[in-house]
Design a protein around this motif. Structure first.
Motif, PDB file in Angstrom:
ATOM      1  N   VAL A 173       5.994 -10.861 -19.218  1.00  0.00           N
ATOM      2  CA  VAL A 173       5.519 -11.181 -17.870  1.00  0.00           C
ATOM      3  C   VAL A 173       6.318 -10.410 -16.821  1.00  0.00           C
ATOM      4  N   SER A 174       7.634 -10.327 -17.022  1.00  0.00           N
ATOM      5  CA  SER A 174       8.465  -9.630 -16.038  1.00  0.00           C
ATOM      6  C   SER A 174       8.106  -8.145 -15.986  1.00  0.00           C
TER       7      SER A 174
ATOM      8  N   THR B 102       6.862  -6.713 -12.385  1.00  0.00           N
ATOM      9  CA  THR B 102       7.981  -6.126 -11.660  1.00  0.00           C
ATOM     10  C   THR B 102       7.577  -4.797 -11.041  1.00  0.00           C
ATOM     11  N   HIS B 103       7.930  -4.604  -9.780  1.00  0.00           N
ATOM     12  CA  HIS B 103       7.602  -3.369  -9.080  1.00  0.00           C
ATOM     13  C   HIS B 103       8.545  -3.225  -7.897  1.00  0.00           C
ATOM     14  N   PRO B 104       8.720  -2.009  -7.391  1.00  0.00           N
ATOM     15  CA  PRO B 104       9.522  -1.843  -6.176  1.00  0.00           C
ATOM     16  C   PRO B 104       8.822  -2.525  -4.997  1.00  0.00           C
TER      17      PRO B 104
END
Length: 289
Positions: A148-149, A153-155
């Motif tokens: 899931v992470s 996850t993204h900037p």
């Protein structure tokens, strides 16, 4: 007697207001709209031989080198998608027209495109959606799914720097949107006053080199009449991870940009403007991201 067919103008520009303005020319020339998917690529020799003008940017500029275009005299392109001289046979005159961008396109949609481009660069929504769909509905789901992470996850734009090269009406609209998202926002323009910097800017000046060194995203919003302000020298000043987002074609040396991208000297570019169609037509699609 059979009336002789008259001259033809091939039209690649489909803005409604511009087409309405062209209607006055119908008494002098036959207008042929070059729409997809073929974009007049398989135009018959009869029509091709009667073509005296091209309006707008052909998707594949190489079609103008067909022998049947011997009577073609004018290629009129917009300033957003101009044609490079080397790609056009010598007997054809190249002219440009300046669309009424303020009323046809608008300041706000252009500014929102810049921010949408920055969002898309960080989030990669289409790629993430495809990856999620492929794993979630796969035969072995959820065994093949990333964590899931990893999927989420993204900037974030917050804390990154938006550099606005050309602090005019579009530049100001970009800056206000970027600052509202928590971005550090800097800008340049030709003339002062520069101090104190107007909200929401961290600084305003005339030092483009400084802006290029600091920015995570470089929005090029100078007037379309300015040529090659983004060139090999300025691209070398950009951060290795920085992204270029131009809103007009003339200010960018696309040859230098191509080299910078091919050599991975900058992070990337988000383009909805280009000088003469796709770099690898027809295996790459033209259009905004």
């Amino acid at each position: 007697s059979v009336p002789q067919a008259g001259p033809v103008a091939l039209v690649f520009e489909f803005d409604a207001a511009y087409l309405a303005a062209l209607s006055d020319a119908k008494s002098a020339v036959e207008l042929v709209e070059c729409r997809g998917p073929d974009f007049c690529g398989s135009l018959g020799d009869d029509v091709c031989g009667r073509a005296v003008a091209v309006v707008g940017q052909p998707r594949d500029i190489s079609i103008l080198r067909r022998p049947c275009f011997s009577n073609l005299r004018l290629l009129q392109c917009s300033s957003y998608m101009h044609t490079q001289f080397a790609d056009v046979p010598l007997h054809i005159t190249i002219a440009t027209y300046q669309p009424d961008w303020e009323h046809v396109y608008g300041v706000e949609p252009i500014a929102e495109f810049v921010l949408a481009a920055a969002f898309q660069w960080n989030y990669r929504l289409s790629q993430a959606a495809s990856a999620f769909t492929a794993c979630a509905w796969g035969g072995d789901a959820p065994k093949g799914c990333p964590s899931v992470s990893e999927l989420t996850t993204h900037p974030t734009l917050m804390g990154q720097t938006m550099g606005v090269l050309g602090y005019g009406r579009i530049g100001q609209a970009v800056a206000h949107r970027a600052a509202a998202l928590g971005m550090r926002t800097v800008a340049t323009r030709r003339h002062g006053p520069f101090e104190p910097p107007p909200p929401p800017l961290t600084w305003l000046g005339d030092d483009n080199d400084k802006l290029l060194r600091e920015a995570d995203f470089v929005a090029v919003t100078v007037p379309g009449s300015i040529v090659d302000i983004v060139n090999a020298t300025s691209l070398r000043l950009m951060r290795p991870s920085a992204v270029l987002i131009p809103v007009s074609a003339n200010p960018v040396d696309f040859g230098a940009l191509y080299e910078a991208l091919a050599q991975h000297r900058i992070g990337g570019a988000v383009l909805d403007v280009w000088p003469h169609g796709c770099w690898h037509f027809p295996d790459m699609a033209c259009g905004p991201p």
